[in-house]
Design an enzyme around this catalytic site. Structure first.
Site, PDB file in Angstrom:
ATOM      1  N   TYR A 140     -12.473  -0.649   4.395  1.00 10.11           N
ATOM      2  CA  TYR A 140     -13.751   0.044   4.221  1.00 10.11           C
ATOM      3  C   TYR A 140     -14.954  -0.836   4.549  1.00 10.11           C
ATOM      4  O   TYR A 140     -15.891  -0.397   5.224  1.00 10.11           O
ATOM      5  CB  TYR A 140     -13.895   0.616   2.805  1.00 10.11           C
ATOM      6  N   TYR A 177      -1.823  -8.884   6.412  1.00 12.45           N
ATOM      7  CA  TYR A 177      -1.467  -7.501   6.743  1.00 12.45           C
ATOM      8  C   TYR A 177      -2.617  -6.877   7.522  1.00 12.45           C
ATOM      9  O   TYR A 177      -3.713  -6.703   6.992  1.00 12.45           O
ATOM     10  CB  TYR A 177      -1.183  -6.722   5.455  1.00 12.45           C
ATOM     11  N   LYS A 210       2.058  -9.088   8.831  1.00 12.22           N
ATOM     12  CA  LYS A 210       2.584  -7.745   9.045  1.00 12.22           C
ATOM     13  C   LYS A 210       1.598  -7.060   9.973  1.00 12.22           C
ATOM     14  O   LYS A 210       0.483  -6.727   9.583  1.00 12.22           O
ATOM     15  CB  LYS A 210       2.713  -6.983   7.717  1.00 12.22           C
ATOM     16  N   THR A 254       0.818  -1.214   0.000  1.00  7.43           N
ATOM     17  CA  THR A 254       0.000   0.000   0.000  1.00  7.43           C
ATOM     18  C   THR A 254       0.850   1.261   0.000  1.00  7.43           C
ATOM     19  O   THR A 254       0.418   2.308  -0.488  1.00  7.43           O
ATOM     20  CB  THR A 254      -0.959   0.009   1.203  1.00  7.43           C
TER      21      THR A 254
END
Length: 243
Positions: A109, A135, A164, A46
């Site tokens: 979201y 993640y 992560k 990201t």
């Protein structure tokens, strides 16, 4: 996955003034972090602004990094999103031959339940030919993947080998380290608490600041992994104002 212990760097995507991908700058970044001593590279995480890159831009970034790396370090590819079917489709169609693992973010979201998160990664696990790094970044996704869900996934799917963890919560990170299967890697996704996580039993970091200071940050992590606490904290505090 010993190659994922230490410092990975989430590579940015540099742009020119005309908003095209600056491949020359990207090559310089790749060489900078490799020469700085990091252990592996994360492509299209990201941090690379992958959520807003076109398909052609993503492929250009992949091709540029794979060529610049020239098999020097292991590569991890970001393949994630909040549309499970689309993530599965990408896993089924993208050439993953240059990569050692994928990094897949928890759905953003949508704010899925813990069962929804489990089912999302179940589908990804069944589709992925590569090991998977989960993640968790609730500050971006608006939902927290709880340790119990992570442990359930790690136990149920052999190719889910790491997380992560970027909740910024050292207590949650320690709970993960405590309860996860023995060979499961808990990787920091928060630069500021990387060293405490490593000293608690974490496997290292996927870093952002490591892109700017690869030598110092990767050395801090190595010192932490080797339990050289005082030396590691000297570097931590030297870097703290930049994090």
């Amino acid at each position: 996955m010993q190659s994922l212990i230490g410092t990975g760097v989430a590579l940015v995507t540099p742009f020119k003034k005309d908003f095209s991908v600056d491949t020359e700058a990207l090559i310089r970044i790749v060489n900078h972090v490799i020469n700085g001593g990091v252990e592996y590279l994360v492509v299209l995480g990201t941090t690379a602004e992958s959520a807003t890159l076109s398909s052609d831009e993503k492929q250009l970034v992949i091709d540029t990094i794979v060529k610049a790396n020239d098999k020097r370090l292991p590569l991890v590819l970001g393949v994630g999103g909040n549309n499970t079917a689309k993530v599965v489709e990408e896993l089924n169609t993208r050439d993953l031959s240059s990569f050692d693992a994928i990094l897949s973010v928890s759905p953003y979201y949508n704010k899925p339940t813990q069962e929804g998160i489990y089912q999302h990664f179940k589908a990804i696990s069944e589709a992925s030919p590569l090991p998977i790094i989960l993640y968790n970044v609730p500050g971006r996704t608006a939902s927290n993947m709880l340790p119990s869900t992570v442990v359930r996934l790690a136990k149920d799917f052999d190719n889910i080998i790491a997380i992560k963890e970027a909740a910024g919560d050292i207590v949650q990170a320690m709970r993960l380290i405590q309860t996860a299967p023995k060979d499961f890697l808990v990787i920091s996704g928060d630069d500021m608490i990387t060293l405490p996580m490593v000293l608690a039993g974490g496997a290292g970091v996927i870093s952002v600041i490591g892109e700017g200071f690869p030598k110092e940050f990767s050395e801090m992590v190595r010192l932490g992994l080797n339990r050289k606490v005082d030396e590691a904290y000297k570097l931590h505090y030297l870097l703290a104002d930049s994090i």
